[in-house]
Write an enzyme that holds these catalytic residues in place. Structure first.
Site, PDB file in Angstrom:
ATOM      1  N   SER A   1       0.820  -1.213   0.000  1.00 54.69           N
ATOM      2  CA  SER A   1       0.000   0.000   0.000  1.00 54.69           C
ATOM      3  C   SER A   1       0.853   1.262   0.000  1.00 54.69           C
ATOM      4  CB  SER A   1      -0.904   0.015   1.234  1.00 54.69           C
ATOM      5  OG  SER A   1      -1.531   1.267   1.334  1.00 54.69           O
TER       6      SER A   1
ATOM      7  N   THR B   1      -9.058  -1.777   4.762  1.00 54.87           N
ATOM      8  CA  THR B   1      -9.070  -2.396   3.441  1.00 54.87           C
ATOM      9  C   THR B   1      -9.199  -3.905   3.568  1.00 54.87           C
ATOM     10  OG1 THR B   1      -7.959  -2.378   1.284  1.00 54.87           O
ATOM     11  CG2 THR B   1      -6.518  -2.424   3.206  1.00 54.87           C
TER      12      THR B   1
ATOM     13  N   LYS C   1     -13.183  -5.011   5.669  1.00 55.67           N
ATOM     14  CA  LYS C   1     -14.210  -3.968   5.549  1.00 55.67           C
ATOM     15  C   LYS C   1     -15.556  -4.359   6.165  1.00 55.67           C
ATOM     16  CE  LYS C   1     -12.305  -1.600   1.548  1.00 55.67           C
ATOM     17  NZ  LYS C   1     -12.467  -1.215   0.152  1.00 55.67           N
TER      18      LYS C   1
ATOM     19  N   ASP D   1     -16.282   4.565  -0.205  1.00 55.86           N
ATOM     20  CA  ASP D   1     -16.063   3.848  -1.474  1.00 55.86           C
ATOM     21  C   ASP D   1     -17.185   4.094  -2.491  1.00 55.86           C
ATOM     22  OD1 ASP D   1     -13.628   2.665  -0.944  1.00 55.86           O
ATOM     23  OD2 ASP D   1     -14.497   0.812  -0.156  1.00 55.86           O
TER      24      ASP D   1
ATOM     25  N   ALA E   1     -17.996  -9.697  -4.883  1.00 56.60           N
ATOM     26  CA  ALA E   1     -19.105  -9.578  -3.934  1.00 56.60           C
ATOM     27  C   ALA E   1     -18.591  -9.306  -2.527  1.00 56.60           C
ATOM     28  CB  ALA E   1     -19.940 -10.858  -3.959  1.00 56.60           C
ATOM     29  N   GLY E   2     -17.395  -8.711  -2.421  1.00 56.96           N
ATOM     30  CA  GLY E   2     -16.816  -8.375  -1.120  1.00 56.96           C
ATOM     31  C   GLY E   2     -17.253  -6.983  -0.679  1.00 56.96           C
TER      32      GLY E   2
ATOM     33  N   ASN F   1     -19.786 -13.162  -9.508  1.00 53.29           N
ATOM     34  CA  ASN F   1     -18.747 -13.497  -8.533  1.00 53.29           C
ATOM     35  C   ASN F   1     -18.334 -14.954  -8.633  1.00 53.29           C
ATOM     36  OD1 ASN F   1     -17.179 -12.594  -6.225  1.00 53.29           O
ATOM     37  ND2 ASN F   1     -18.415 -14.005  -5.003  1.00 53.29           N
ATOM     38  N   ARG F   2     -17.066 -15.219  -8.203  1.00 53.07           N
ATOM     39  CA  ARG F   2     -16.562 -16.599  -8.217  1.00 53.07           C
ATOM     40  C   ARG F   2     -17.475 -17.516  -7.394  1.00 53.07           C
ATOM     41  NH1 ARG F   2     -10.844 -17.490  -5.351  1.00 53.07           N
ATOM     42  NH2 ARG F   2     -12.030 -16.554  -3.652  1.00 53.07           N
ATOM     43  N   THR F   3     -17.797 -17.101  -6.172  1.00 54.17           N
ATOM     44  CA  THR F   3     -18.666 -17.915  -5.318  1.00 54.17           C
ATOM     45  C   THR F   3     -20.117 -17.482  -5.522  1.00 54.17           C
ATOM     46  OG1 THR F   3     -16.855 -17.959  -3.719  1.00 54.17           O
ATOM     47  CG2 THR F   3     -19.023 -18.691  -2.922  1.00 54.17           C
TER      48      THR F   3
HETATM   49  P1  ATR Z   1     -12.923  -6.270  -0.508  1.00 57.95           P
HETATM   50  O1  ATR Z   1     -13.297  -5.864   0.886  1.00 57.95           O
HETATM   51  O2  ATR Z   1     -11.765  -5.438  -1.027  1.00 57.95           O
HETATM   52  O3  ATR Z   1     -14.034  -6.289  -1.471  1.00 57.95           O
HETATM   53  P2  ATR Z   1     -13.075  -9.116  -0.035  1.00 57.95           P
HETATM   54  O4  ATR Z   1     -14.264  -8.877   0.833  1.00 57.95           O
HETATM   55  O5  ATR Z   1     -12.001 -10.026   0.475  1.00 57.95           O
HETATM   56  O6  ATR Z   1     -12.335  -7.769  -0.378  1.00 57.95           O
HETATM   57  O7  ATR Z   1     -13.587  -9.599  -1.474  1.00 57.95           O
HETATM   58  C1  ATR Z   1     -12.728 -10.045  -2.456  1.00 57.95           C
HETATM   59  C2  ATR Z   1     -13.513 -10.367  -3.734  1.00 57.95           C
HETATM   60  O8  ATR Z   1     -12.588 -10.875  -4.698  1.00 57.95           O
HETATM   61  C3  ATR Z   1     -14.570 -11.453  -3.567  1.00 57.95           C
HETATM   62  O9  ATR Z   1     -15.643 -11.188  -4.437  1.00 57.95           O
HETATM   63  C4  ATR Z   1     -13.833 -12.723  -4.006  1.00 57.95           C
HETATM   64  O10 ATR Z   1     -14.674 -13.752  -4.513  1.00 57.95           O
HETATM   65  P3  ATR Z   1     -15.347 -14.878  -3.554  1.00 57.95           P
HETATM   66  O11 ATR Z   1     -16.604 -14.273  -3.012  1.00 57.95           O
HETATM   67  O12 ATR Z   1     -15.574 -16.020  -4.448  1.00 57.95           O
HETATM   68  O13 ATR Z   1     -14.323 -15.151  -2.476  1.00 57.95           O
HETATM   69  C5  ATR Z   1     -12.999 -12.177  -5.138  1.00 57.95           C
HETATM   70  N1  ATR Z   1     -11.828 -13.016  -5.388  1.00 57.95           N
HETATM   71  C6  ATR Z   1     -10.715 -13.121  -4.625  1.00 57.95           C
HETATM   72  N2  ATR Z   1      -9.830 -13.974  -5.196  1.00 57.95           N
HETATM   73  C7  ATR Z   1     -10.404 -14.402  -6.343  1.00 57.95           C
HETATM   74  C8  ATR Z   1      -9.990 -15.292  -7.406  1.00 57.95           C
HETATM   75  N3  ATR Z   1      -8.795 -15.890  -7.378  1.00 57.95           N
HETATM   76  N4  ATR Z   1     -10.831 -15.485  -8.448  1.00 57.95           N
HETATM   77  C9  ATR Z   1     -12.029 -14.867  -8.508  1.00 57.95           C
HETATM   78  N5  ATR Z   1     -12.482 -14.012  -7.527  1.00 57.95           N
HETATM   79  C10 ATR Z   1     -11.681 -13.796  -6.471  1.00 57.95           C
END
Ligand code: ATR
Length: 263
Positions: A14, A60, A64, A100, A126-127, A148-150
């Site tokens: 950062s 961060t 969050k 944000d 979706a974070g 989103n991945r999940t």
């Molecule tokens: P932030 O607070 O910055 O949003 P976070 O809450 O940790 O951080 O969210 C990270 C996001 O990146 C999530 O949407 C995560 O997807 P999942 O919900 O499936 O965990 C996504 N993410 C992180 N690594 C990933 C990867 N290798 N491929 C796809 N999505 C990823």
């Protein structure tokens, strides 16, 4: 001297300390901003000592959402978003804010997106960051799809914010005016993209919230296809302006912000 910090994991890359320390100096404020790398399992312990040590903080990834339970009050926006990225410690009372949503909308507006109403936006992720961006977009009248991945995480946001949802593979360039990457994929890495098969269409505006590298793989693909792109520092700067105002009551002047190295 007042102390501020960024709480995250990892935070070693950062450049927020460089940015805010320069901003404090330019504004003639005696304050110091440092990094606090806090593992998720150490957050409770860290927050027990926070009140005595810091006047405020940036929050961060990945804290969050988790940080909310350690605060005494939450601003109405942060409450609705369910995530906090700025903390103010006033007389030992901790209040959480979210800058944000403002940052994302400002980044779009300052990049020439004048009328957001009825535009179709796809948000990847979706974070905590995605939650804020979706909230800001919905408030501005944008039609939002979250991918989103999940799938379960996307579904939860879909229900809460009343938007369409799916997995990353569902991305449909034909039905998208604005694409925003709010995942961490591509952070510190030129070689990966949340949409590896992305075939950009020229009229899509593509924004990434990642600040390092400045041009992510996703943005590179978009730029070479002739799309307009918005780099992460635009959102960083707009949300930082709000954070600085919350902590100090002062503005970061446009001249100052253009001189300060942005993460
Ligand atoms: P932030 O607070 O910055 O949003 P976070 O809450 O940790 O951080 O969210 C990270 C996001 O990146 C999530 O949407 C995560 O997807 P999942 O919900 O499936 O965990 C996504 N993410 C992180 N690594 C990933 C990867 N290798 N491929 C796809 N999505 C990823």
């Amino acid at each position: 001297m007042k102390r501020y910090c960024i709480i995250g994991y990892p935070v070693r890359y950062s450049l927020s300390p460089k940015f805010y320390n320069a901003a404090f100096k330019k504004a003639g404020i005696r304050a110091r901003y440092v990094k606090e790398e806090v593992r998720p399992t150490d957050l409770a312990k860290f927050m027990r000592g926070f009140r005595k040590k810091y006047s405020g903080a940036s929050v961060t990834m990945p804290h969050k959402i988790a940080i909310v339970r350690y605060l005494d009050a939450i601003s109405p926006d942060a409450q609705k978003i369910g995530a906090v990225n700025v903390i103010l410690n006033k007389k030992r009372k901790l209040t959480g804010f979210n800058t944000d949503a403002f940052g994302a909308i400002q980044a779009l507006k300052r990049s020439g997106v004048k009328n957001l109403r009825r535009k179709r936006a796809t948000v990847l992720g979706a974070g905590g960051a995605a939650r804020a961006i979706i909230y800001g977009l919905k408030k501005a009248g944008v039609l939002v799809t979250v991918l989103n991945r999940t799938p379960a995480h996307a579904k939860k946001l879909g229900r809460e914010f009343k938007c369409r949802c799916g997995i990353l593979k569902d991305f449909d360039a034909a039905n998208c005016d604005i694409l925003i990457n709010a995942t961490s994929v591509g952070m510190g890495n030129f070689g990966v993209s949340p949409l590896p098969d992305f075939l950009p269409r020229k009229r899509i505006m593509v924004m990434d919230i990642i600040t390092r590298p400045r041009i992510t793989k996703l943005l590179r693909a978009a730029r070479s296809a002739g799309c307009r792109i918005i780099t992460g520092e635009k959102m960083f700067l707009a949300q930082a302006e709000r954070a600085f105002k919350i902590w100090t009551g002062r503005k970061i002047s446009p001249i100052i912000s253009s001189e300060i190295p942005i993460p």
